[in-house]
Structure formats: structure tokens, C-alpha cells
Design an enzyme around this catalytic site. Structure first.
Site, PDB file in Angstrom:
ATOM      1  N   ARG A  70       0.850  -1.190   0.000  1.00  0.00           N
ATOM      2  CA  ARG A  70       0.000   0.000   0.000  1.00  0.00           C
ATOM      3  C   ARG A  70       0.885   1.240   0.000  1.00  0.00           C
ATOM      4  O   ARG A  70       1.949   1.268   0.613  1.00  0.00           O
ATOM      5  CB  ARG A  70      -0.872   0.034   1.263  1.00  0.00           C
ATOM      6  CG  ARG A  70      -2.010  -0.960   1.261  1.00  0.00           C
ATOM      7  CD  ARG A  70      -2.910  -0.748   2.472  1.00  0.00           C
ATOM      8  NE  ARG A  70      -2.279  -1.084   3.718  1.00  0.00           N
ATOM      9  CZ  ARG A  70      -1.745  -0.221   4.560  1.00  0.00           C
ATOM     10  NH1 ARG A  70      -1.795   1.078   4.307  1.00  0.00           N
ATOM     11  NH2 ARG A  70      -1.180  -0.616   5.680  1.00  0.00           N
ATOM     12  N   TYR A 104      -1.523  -3.394  -6.870  1.00  0.00           N
ATOM     13  CA  TYR A 104      -1.231  -4.202  -5.692  1.00  0.00           C
ATOM     14  C   TYR A 104      -2.287  -4.072  -4.606  1.00  0.00           C
ATOM     15  O   TYR A 104      -2.648  -2.957  -4.198  1.00  0.00           O
ATOM     16  CB  TYR A 104       0.128  -3.830  -5.098  1.00  0.00           C
ATOM     17  CG  TYR A 104       0.617  -4.947  -4.203  1.00  0.00           C
ATOM     18  CD1 TYR A 104       1.290  -6.030  -4.739  1.00  0.00           C
ATOM     19  CD2 TYR A 104       0.320  -4.969  -2.853  1.00  0.00           C
ATOM     20  CE1 TYR A 104       1.677  -7.099  -3.954  1.00  0.00           C
ATOM     21  CE2 TYR A 104       0.700  -6.040  -2.053  1.00  0.00           C
ATOM     22  CZ  TYR A 104       1.383  -7.094  -2.616  1.00  0.00           C
ATOM     23  OH  TYR A 104       1.747  -8.162  -1.829  1.00  0.00           O
ATOM     24  N   LYS A 157      -9.637  -2.146   1.672  1.00  0.00           N
ATOM     25  CA  LYS A 157      -9.330  -1.002   2.538  1.00  0.00           C
ATOM     26  C   LYS A 157     -10.091   0.251   2.090  1.00  0.00           C
ATOM     27  O   LYS A 157     -10.564   1.023   2.920  1.00  0.00           O
ATOM     28  CB  LYS A 157      -7.827  -0.719   2.529  1.00  0.00           C
ATOM     29  CG  LYS A 157      -6.967  -1.902   2.919  1.00  0.00           C
ATOM     30  CD  LYS A 157      -7.273  -2.369   4.304  1.00  0.00           C
ATOM     31  CE  LYS A 157      -6.286  -3.428   4.761  1.00  0.00           C
ATOM     32  NZ  LYS A 157      -6.549  -3.857   6.132  1.00  0.00           N
ATOM     33  N   HIS A 208     -10.876  -1.961  11.567  1.00  0.00           N
ATOM     34  CA  HIS A 208      -9.781  -2.811  11.105  1.00  0.00           C
ATOM     35  C   HIS A 208      -9.603  -3.917  12.153  1.00  0.00           C
ATOM     36  O   HIS A 208      -8.656  -3.905  12.929  1.00  0.00           O
ATOM     37  CB  HIS A 208      -8.525  -1.944  10.982  1.00  0.00           C
ATOM     38  CG  HIS A 208      -7.380  -2.619  10.295  1.00  0.00           C
ATOM     39  ND1 HIS A 208      -6.076  -2.201  10.444  1.00  0.00           N
ATOM     40  CD2 HIS A 208      -7.332  -3.679   9.457  1.00  0.00           C
ATOM     41  CE1 HIS A 208      -5.279  -2.965   9.721  1.00  0.00           C
ATOM     42  NE2 HIS A 208      -6.023  -3.873   9.115  1.00  0.00           N
ATOM     43  N   SER A 221      -1.374  -3.355  10.835  1.00  0.00           N
ATOM     44  CA  SER A 221      -1.113  -4.260   9.720  1.00  0.00           C
ATOM     45  C   SER A 221       0.035  -5.220  10.034  1.00  0.00           C
ATOM     46  O   SER A 221       1.061  -4.820  10.577  1.00  0.00           O
ATOM     47  CB  SER A 221      -0.745  -3.451   8.481  1.00  0.00           C
ATOM     48  OG  SER A 221      -1.754  -2.520   8.219  1.00  0.00           O
ATOM     49  N   CYS A 257       0.474  -7.656  12.138  1.00  0.00           N
ATOM     50  CA  CYS A 257       0.833  -7.940  13.539  1.00  0.00           C
ATOM     51  C   CYS A 257       0.280  -9.288  13.981  1.00  0.00           C
ATOM     52  O   CYS A 257       0.196  -9.553  15.173  1.00  0.00           O
ATOM     53  CB  CYS A 257       0.244  -6.882  14.459  1.00  0.00           C
ATOM     54  SG  CYS A 257       1.295  -5.489  14.741  1.00  0.00           S
ATOM     55  N   ASP A 264      -9.678  -9.417   9.052  1.00  0.00           N
ATOM     56  CA  ASP A 264      -9.143  -8.081   8.784  1.00  0.00           C
ATOM     57  C   ASP A 264     -10.117  -6.930   9.040  1.00  0.00           C
ATOM     58  O   ASP A 264      -9.697  -5.875   9.476  1.00  0.00           O
ATOM     59  CB  ASP A 264      -8.655  -8.019   7.328  1.00  0.00           C
ATOM     60  CG  ASP A 264      -7.728  -6.837   7.058  1.00  0.00           C
ATOM     61  OD1 ASP A 264      -6.878  -6.540   7.917  1.00  0.00           O
ATOM     62  OD2 ASP A 264      -7.851  -6.205   5.995  1.00  0.00           O
ATOM     63  N   ARG A 273       1.949 -12.158  -0.377  1.00  0.00           N
ATOM     64  CA  ARG A 273       0.608 -12.457   0.148  1.00  0.00           C
ATOM     65  C   ARG A 273      -0.001 -13.678  -0.498  1.00  0.00           C
ATOM     66  O   ARG A 273       0.352 -14.059  -1.604  1.00  0.00           O
ATOM     67  CB  ARG A 273      -0.319 -11.266  -0.144  1.00  0.00           C
ATOM     68  CG  ARG A 273       0.130  -9.951   0.454  1.00  0.00           C
ATOM     69  CD  ARG A 273      -0.608  -9.650   1.702  1.00  0.00           C
ATOM     70  NE  ARG A 273      -0.022  -8.569   2.474  1.00  0.00           N
ATOM     71  CZ  ARG A 273      -0.545  -8.141   3.613  1.00  0.00           C
ATOM     72  NH1 ARG A 273      -1.648  -8.696   4.083  1.00  0.00           N
ATOM     73  NH2 ARG A 273       0.026  -7.184   4.290  1.00  0.00           N
TER      74      ARG A 273
HETATM   75  O1  O2Y Z   1      -3.089  -4.307   0.754  1.00  0.00           O
HETATM   76  C1  O2Y Z   1      -1.910  -4.591   0.702  1.00  0.00           C
HETATM   77  O2  O2Y Z   1      -1.254  -4.450  -0.296  1.00  0.00           O
HETATM   78  C2  O2Y Z   1      -1.204  -5.109   1.834  1.00  0.00           C
HETATM   79  S1  O2Y Z   1      -1.836  -4.469   3.285  1.00  0.00           S
HETATM   80  C3  O2Y Z   1      -3.071  -5.513   3.935  1.00  0.00           C
HETATM   81  C4  O2Y Z   1      -3.525  -6.615   3.259  1.00  0.00           C
HETATM   82  C5  O2Y Z   1      -4.476  -7.419   3.832  1.00  0.00           C
HETATM   83  C6  O2Y Z   1      -4.954  -7.090   5.062  1.00  0.00           C
HETATM   84  N1  O2Y Z   1      -4.517  -5.998   5.718  1.00  0.00           N
HETATM   85  C7  O2Y Z   1      -3.581  -5.220   5.183  1.00  0.00           C
HETATM   86  C8  O2Y Z   1      -3.177  -4.029   5.983  1.00  0.00           C
HETATM   87  O3  O2Y Z   1      -2.287  -3.281   5.620  1.00  0.00           O
HETATM   88  O4  O2Y Z   1      -3.760  -3.821   7.050  1.00  0.00           O
HETATM   89 MN    MN Z   2      -5.377  -5.076   7.460  1.00  0.00          MN
END
Ligand code: O2Y
Ligand code: MN
Length: 570
Positions: free
Chosen positions: A101, A183, A192, A212, A234, A236, A259, A353
Site C-alpha cells: 500500500r 497491488y 481497505k 480494522h 497491519s 501484527c 481483517d 501475500r
Molecule cells: O493491501 C496490501 O497491499 C497489503 S496491506 C493488507 C492486506 C491485507 C490485510 N490488511 C492489510 C493491511 O495493511 O492492514
Molecule cells: Mn489489514
């Protein structure tokens, strides 16, 4: 890779009906489907087509045949590589510049800056609680990126435009406009962008919560089941906790989501949570049959892996997978280069991932798709805190719990562009995901606690990541976290088994089951030291003043002052 959701103004010519999507599919059928689309959807597509000028338009129906056709097409184009060791699993290697992100390019577009973020810190440092963009700047950004963008020749098998990436949210119009990244959270717009940023704004307007948080069901040996929601920053370990195999005999955990939680009060005043997602997008490195067997079983079929390493026999590989590589098998890194154990660079990208359907997880809760949601008995906040923060403590009440959520800090992770082990503030684990001013968000949580007739969950804070002087973790974590869940359940049941500290209520020494954990000591797990909390409170005051300014609710500042007073008396 460009994506647009929402209206992109302008007056433009008629768009022809879409070409058939499937090979062998008919143009007539596609035209019929187009005719069946609701007019606002057609208008949205037409505007996108006129702006971006794609070569063809394809209307998706979500069928398995269409999924299979898409996979073959992406394989033919070199975007996806099959992983024949498993059933219908695929590897995607992104452009190495497009791996996480991009928080610095994620913006909220509102008329007034104050609706998006609290006032800028004095001294002009960057606002850590989100980025605002004005509507004219946004319109200009659209015009600089979108016109004709789909006519442009592809530059690689992973089209992206890192220099011009923009992930924009227009909460007033419930719109998302994303450009330049393919991505994860930048481009899976339902995740998100919608389910947290836009939904948190919807939730505030309508009196609910979009958070979250993972959601899990925990059943004790007597069969009593409770549900908890937990917010961790994120990467953790939310997925590990959500799919945990309890190390305590007789206890069971079921997963509702890993999530995101949407939580609303029901007619009886109970907070009920749903998981708005249908799959998992979990971090691969560190996932193994030891740390998360349920995740490993989930990803054996119908899974897309991104930026992991692979084996010459068609399998996946990453740091911590804990699986021997068969003799004679060679490894390839996420960059497509030969890789051998001991190489200085990791085989898998740290933010690599797996993307897998939730219904493949062996411990999905029977109610995970119940539209009524599951009743939440406890909310847990947590973070990676190597020192000073006890394994678990309970907030004194809802208002104190909101303070505890606002005070969350954690070591930075690879899920975004931040690097290193430094501690970052991450209120409610929502820092990258607020859909409106974070000060107003805290006020919304306080208002939820005042709701008439509400039967509020208890609030806790956990820290699985305490280290000793030699840098070793003092808590075994993973399945042993069930011991902490067991204490939380006992508190929900009303047991009188806590002792008061200045920070919150911690388990009495006999109330946390440490049986069978040689070398794990209560004293190591529950450090509550005056110098540490004095420093923590000082840092928190600085953080609130610089980042929330006058938008911090006075109740939250009052809780900080109360903590400082309690710490003084230690
Ligand atoms: O979205 C991404 O590229 C990685 S970040 C992510 C992915 C799945 C669940 N949570 C997250 C987060 O950053 O909290
Ligand atoms: Mn997340």
C-alpha cells in the site's frame, strides 16, 4: 493498471455495447447483458470508457467459467504462473516497485480539509492521520492521469505507474478513484478503500462502526461460546489469531474474519459484527504449519500468491514456511531469480501475500456469513511492543477503552512503505484507513459508548511481543494466546480475578493459566513500571497535541491526564 469507481464528470459520446468477454462467448449475449445493466451502472461504465479509452469493454458475470477464462488469459499474458503442486493455484510477480500500500499517495478528497484530517502539526511536519486533497486538485490529478490511459502501450506484464499512483476517496460521494497500482489494498477497492475508508464514514453517518478488526468465536471446554473482535496494526498477526489452534485443551476457536469488521447494535443493544469480505489476503512470510496450520490448509487450492518464491516442482516458498525442499528441487525468488538458502536477500518479498477464498478455511465459524452478524462480547486492541506493555490488560470502562485504542503504538511492518523497527502510533489500527477526521472518529466511538440501552463489549489491550534483555520473546504466542482469550472470557463472564494497576486491570497471578510453559514468568509478562509509563504518557501527550490538536475529544485528553495522575502515585 487503472481502476475507477464512481462518476468522472464530462460530456462524452455514446459507448458501443461491450465485446463478448469469454472466448467463444457471443457478442449478442454480451449486448443483452449490457442492456440489463441498471442505468446508473451503464452511465458509470460509459464515463469510464470515454475517459480511459480502452480497446474493448468486457462485462463480467462472476461465473466459474469466466474465472477460468480470465486465469488462462493472464497465464498467456505472463501475469500469472501456474503452481502445479496444488489445485488451481497461481503465482503473480508484480513490478518490484509495486509491492505494498502507498500511504503517501492515499488521499481523502473533501471540500474542507478539516473534514478529512485534524489540523496540521505545528511546524508543518506531515500529518500522520491521513492526507487531504482539495476537489480542484483532485480534478486536475484525474485529468493528468486518466484521459486515454487505457490506450497506452503496456510497458510490462505488470502495468503500473508508481510515480503517478493515486488512491483517492471522495467520502461525500461514496466514490473511490485509484490509479497506477495493481497491488492489494491500492487496487482491491472493496477492501481497505471501501470496507474501511468509505465505510467508516458511512458508519459515522449512520451510527455504526467499520473497523480494522478480526472477528473470532472462542468456545470454552464447557461449550460456552463468545465472540471477540480485535484490532492490530497491519501484519501484527491478525490472521494468525483469527485462525488460531488453541494450545489449551478443550478450547476451540472459529474464524469469522481476519481483517475487517462492520459492527452495528441490534434491537437488544448488543453490538453484532459481520465480516464484509469473502476471502483472505494474508501475509505469507512466517506462515507455516506450526504458526498457522489453518491458513496453510486454506491456501492449498484456488489461491493466488503474490511475490512469494517458488520451487522447481511447482510449489511456493517463503521465509518461515518451515517445509523442507525436496532434494534436487531448486528455488526461484519473488524477483524471478535463482535463489538459495543463505542468500542475503529474502526469497519472498516481506509483504508477499496469499489471496484465498474464506470458505476454504477449515475453522470458519458456522455463522460467518450470517447477515445478522455475531454478538461481540469483547474488543481487543494490540500492537508489537517489545517493552513495558503488559501481555494483557482490561480497560476500566468504555471511555478508558477508547483512550487505550487511541494510544495504540506498534513496530512498523512491511505492509506499507514504512521500514525499520521503529514504534509508530496507530490509533485503533486505523491510522492508514480513516475515512474522515481521526478526532471525529474518536468522538464517534465515545458517542457509541453513550448510546442508550447499549450492552457494550468489554475492552482489552494485548501485547504478544514483549522481549527480554537478550531480545527473546517472553511469551510463546500463537496457540498459547488462547490462555489470554480464556482470561478475557472469564472477565466477560464476570469473574472477580483481576487486579488494578495504573494502566488497567491485569489478571491476578493465579488467574492466567501458565501451566506447561516452563520459563514463562508472570513477572516478565506484566511489567508495569513508573519510568516506562511516564515516558509513554509524555510521548502520547506530544503525539495528541501535534497530530490531533484541538480535534482531540476532551474526554480522551482527560483519560491521559488520569493515567498520568495514577502513574505519579506508583
Ligand atoms: O493491501 C496490501 O497491499 C497489503 S496491506 C493488507 C492486506 C491485507 C490485510 N490488511 C492489510 C493491511 O495493511 O492492514
Ligand atoms: Mn489489514
Amino acid at each position: 493498471m487503472q481502476k475507477v469507481i464512481g462518476r468522472l464528470g464530462g460530456c462524452v459520446p455514446r459507448v458501443p455495447p461491450p465485446a463478448a468477454f469469454q472466448r467463444g462467448g457471443s457478442r449478442r449475449k454480451a449486448g443483452k447483458r449490457w442492456g440489463l445493466c441498471p442505468p446508473p451502472a451503464r452511465q458509470f461504465v460509459e464515463e469510464g470508457v470515454r475517459l480511459c479509452r480502452p480497446r474493448a469493454l468486457r462485462l463480467c458475470d462472476g461465473s466459474p467459467a469466466e474465472g477460468a477464462a480470465l486465469l488462462s488469459q493472464l497465464q498467456a499474458e505472463g501475469v500469472l504462473h501456474p503452481l502445479p503442486k496444488y489445485d488451481n493455484c497461481w503465482l503473480a510477480r508484480t513490478d518490484p516497485r509495486d509491492v505494498a500500500r502507498v500511504e503517501s499517495r492515499t488521499v481523502l478528497v473533501t471540500e474542507r480539509e478539516r473534514d478529512a484530517i485534524p489540523p496540521k502539526p505545528p511546524g508543518g511536519g506531515p500529518q500522520q492521520l491521513g492526507n487531504w486533497m482539495s476537489p480542484p486538485a483532485f480534478e486536475q490529478a484525474v485529468q493528468e492521469r486518466f484521459p486515454g490511459c487505457m490506450e497506452e502501450p503496456l510497458v510490462s506484464q505488470w502495468p503500473c505507474d508508481p510515480a503517478r499512483t493515486l488512491v483517492a476517496h471522495l467520502p461525500d460521494q461514496r466514490r473511490i478513484v485509484s490509479f497506477g497500482s495493481g497491488y492489494g489494498g491500492n487496487s482491491l477497492l472493496g477492501k481497505k478503500c471501501f470496507a474501511l475508508r468509505i465505510a467508516s464514514r458511512l458508519a459515522r453517518d449512520e451510527g455504526w462502526l467499520a473497523e480494522h478488526m478480526l472477528i473470532l468465536g472462542v468456545t470454552d471446554p464447557a461449550g460456552k461460546k463468545r465472540y471477540v473482535a480485535a484490532a492490530f496494526p497491519s501484519a501484527c498477526g491478525k490472521t494468525n489469531l483469527a485462525m488460531m489452534t488453541p494450545a489449551l485443551p478443550g478450547w476451540r476457536v472459529h474464524c469469522v474474519g481476519d481483517d475487517i469488521a462492520w459492527m452495528k447494535f441490534d434491537a437488544e443493544g448488543r453490538l453484532r459484527a459481520i465480516n464484509p469480505e469473502s476471502g483472505f489476503f494474508g501475509v505469507a512470510p512466517g506462515t507455516s504449519m506450526r504458526t498457522n496450520p489453518n491458513a496453510m490448509l486454506t491456501v492449498r487450492a484456488n489461491t493466488i500468491f503474490t511475490n512469494v518464491g517458488c520451487t522447481s516442482d511447482g510449489g511456493v516458498y517463503w521465509e518461515g514456511i518451515d517445509q523442507p525442499v525436496r532434494p534436487g528441487t531448486t528455488l526461484t525468488s519473488w524477483l524471478g531469480q535463482p535463489w538459495t538458502p543463505g542468500d542475503p536477500q529474502p526469497c519472498a518479498h516481506p509483504n508477499s501475500r496469499f489471496c484465498a477464498p474464506a470458505n476454504q478455511c477449515p475453522i470458519m465459524d458456522p455463522a460467518w456469513e450470517d447477515p445478522e452478524g455475531v454478538p461481540i462480547d469483547a474488543i481487543i486492541f494490540g500492537g508489537r511492543r517489545p517493552e513495558g506493555v503488559p501481555l494483557v490488560y482490561e480497560a476500566f470502562n468504555w471511555r478508558h477503552g477508547v483512550f487505550v485504542g487511541s494510544a495504540m503504538r506498534s513496530e512498523a511492518t512491511a505492509a506499507a512503505e514504512h521500514t525499520g523497527r521503529r514504534l509508530m502510533h496507530d490509533p485503533f489500527a486505523m491510522r492508514p484507513f480513516f475515512g474522515y477526521n481521526a478526532g471525529q472518529y474518536l468522538a464517534h466511538w465515545l458517542a457509541v459508548g453513550e448510546r442508550e440501552g447499549a450492552r457494550l463489549p468489554r475492552i482489552f489491550h494485548v501485547n504478544w511481543f514483549l522481549r527480554d534483555g537478550a531480545g527473546r520473546f517472553v511469551w510463546p504466542g500463537f496457540g498459547h494466546n488462547a490462555r489470554v482469550l480464556a482470561w478475557i472470557c472469564s472477565r466477560v463472564a464476570g469473574e472477580d480475578n483481576a487486579k488494578t494497576t495504573p494502566v488497567g486491570l491485569v489478571p491476578r497471578e493465579d488467574a492466567l493459566d501458565l501451566d506447561g510453559l516452563p520459563g514463562v514468568s508472570y513477572a516478565d509478562l506484566f511489567p508495569v513500571s513508573r519510568p516506562f509509563w511516564e515516558k509513554e504518557a509524555r510521548e502520547l501527550r506530544r503525539y495528541y497535541e501535534e497530530n490531533f490538536g484541538e480535534d482531540l475529544p476532551k474526554e480522551v485528553m482527560g483519560e491521559l491526564s488520569a493515567l498520568e495522575e495514577r502513574v505519579k502515585k506508583m
